[in-house]
Design an enzyme around this catalytic site. Sequence first.
Site, mmCIF file in Angstrom:
data_model
loop_
_atom_site.group_PDB
_atom_site.id
_atom_site.type_symbol
_atom_site.label_atom_id
_atom_site.label_comp_id
_atom_site.label_asym_id
_atom_site.label_seq_id
_atom_site.Cartn_x
_atom_site.Cartn_y
_atom_site.Cartn_z
ATOM 1 C CB SER A 181 37.510 7.418 39.584
ATOM 2 O OG SER A 181 36.524 6.642 40.214
ATOM 3 C CG HIS A 209 41.453 8.573 37.779
ATOM 4 N ND1 HIS A 209 40.837 9.077 36.663
ATOM 5 C CD2 HIS A 209 40.714 7.506 38.166
ATOM 6 C CE1 HIS A 209 39.744 8.371 36.410
ATOM 7 N NE2 HIS A 209 39.650 7.407 37.304
ATOM 8 C CE LYS A 240 40.688 5.844 34.157
ATOM 9 N NZ LYS A 240 39.459 5.831 33.384
HETATM 10 N N1 PMP Z 1 40.167 1.978 38.254
HETATM 11 C C1 PMP Z 1 39.711 3.246 38.257
HETATM 12 C C2 PMP Z 1 39.916 4.081 39.479
HETATM 13 C C3 PMP Z 1 39.066 3.753 37.134
HETATM 14 O O1 PMP Z 1 38.589 5.002 37.148
HETATM 15 C C4 PMP Z 1 38.912 2.934 35.994
HETATM 16 C C5 PMP Z 1 38.258 3.440 34.716
HETATM 17 N N2 PMP Z 1 37.200 4.267 34.853
HETATM 18 C C6 PMP Z 1 39.373 1.620 36.039
HETATM 19 C C7 PMP Z 1 40.004 1.181 37.183
HETATM 20 C C8 PMP Z 1 39.191 0.687 34.884
HETATM 21 O O2 PMP Z 1 40.060 1.017 33.865
HETATM 22 P P1 PMP Z 1 39.780 0.676 32.331
HETATM 23 O O3 PMP Z 1 39.069 1.844 31.742
HETATM 24 O O4 PMP Z 1 41.148 0.506 31.778
HETATM 25 O O5 PMP Z 1 38.997 -0.579 32.291
#
Ligand code: PMP
Length: 395
Positions: A181, A209, A240
């Site tokens: 990420s 992602h 996303k």
């Molecule tokens: N996994 C990854 C790789 C993420 O980037 C994110 C969000 N930044 C999440 C899980 C968590 O997702 P959410 O925003 O739905 O809580």
Amino acid sequence: MRIQERAAQFTAANQVRQLGIYPYFRPIDSDQDTEVIINNHRVLMLGSNNYLGLTNHPEVKSAAKAAIDRYGSGCAGSRFLNGTLRIHIELEEELADFVHKEAALLYSTGFQVNQGVISTLVGRDGAVVIDRTDHASIIDGCRLAFGRTVKFEHSDIDALERVLKSLNSLTPFIVIDGVFSMEGDIAPLPDIVRLAGQYNADVMVDDAHSIGVLGPNGEGTAAHFGLTEGVGLIMGTFSKSLASIGGFIAGDAAVIDFLKHHSRALIFSASPAPASVASVQAALKIIKREPERRAKLWANTRRLWNNLKSAGISYGRSQTPIVPILIGDDLDTFRVCAHLQEEGVFVNPVVSPAVGPGEALIRLAIMATHTFDQIDYAVEKIKLVLKKLGIQSKG
Ligand code: PMP
């Protein structure tokens, strides 16, 4: 230590505020689009995870409104008891079908999926094996699990094999980000799946992602590599490409049923709101119907890479619409963000612990709805600000 003392010891944020370069919690007064309004100024948004630009799609908005009219604003309970709506079940079926798995289960955020799935599936006889740069929610899932946690160096397959060899009788469960990420690189899934087969490990991929971004139809990392069979569990978020909030886990029906009856983050938390669920259903329909959005996302990504390359700015190991510019020092990174906002471009700072110390970066994220002109404008401004501050991108 009393909580007031603990809070008083935290001075870093105030120091950055005093320098006038505090980059967090910036209030936006508009919708989340390629341009947003901040402090009455129009700013080009280059820091959103709204990869396909669907948060403002008329079909998505009207689906959300219709769901509120039909079901109200919230479910007032968990999926387990009074909080299951017909549309929760419909969406689970649609998502399972989309990622080619038997069943899926919705959670109220992606964070809760990782926390709730890993902690439930790894017992005392197991070990979670994670990439050192996996998302914080995976780390927190590991912290709550009864089994051991073992990390391996980022995308280092030899290191992964050494870990798998060392586990003796513990059952390995490998959990990795499909797309990392912060730096936008893709996990070496073919090697991971091969080792998993050799060492009898289960594999879960966090496709936060990757959904809508990778794969022949946007199904994610496993489909991108043609390895859906080798990946037992696919995790996705709605925050996303799917233009909403919530998350899901997909896998074998028996595993999903086990989670339904044991996962505390699911059972003891209220279910996703009707508007959120209906938005995802509408977004998923558009993703399936309009592959050209994904094509434009990738054309935009290539445009950004090429412009940065021409400007002599390194974009690290990016292989996706997440494009990092490595700055190094935290304060320099905040300065770049603040100056860019003054120049009309919103980007996100990423500092430790999200990346290693001294590896601070600005993180750009591309949307399918950006125009080439917007991307060209952003790179000109990045070039200008780095020059003005005398900062060179590293790597
Ligand atoms: N996994 C990854 C790789 C993420 O980037 C994110 C969000 N930044 C999440 C899980 C968590 O997702 P959410 O925003 O739905 O809580």
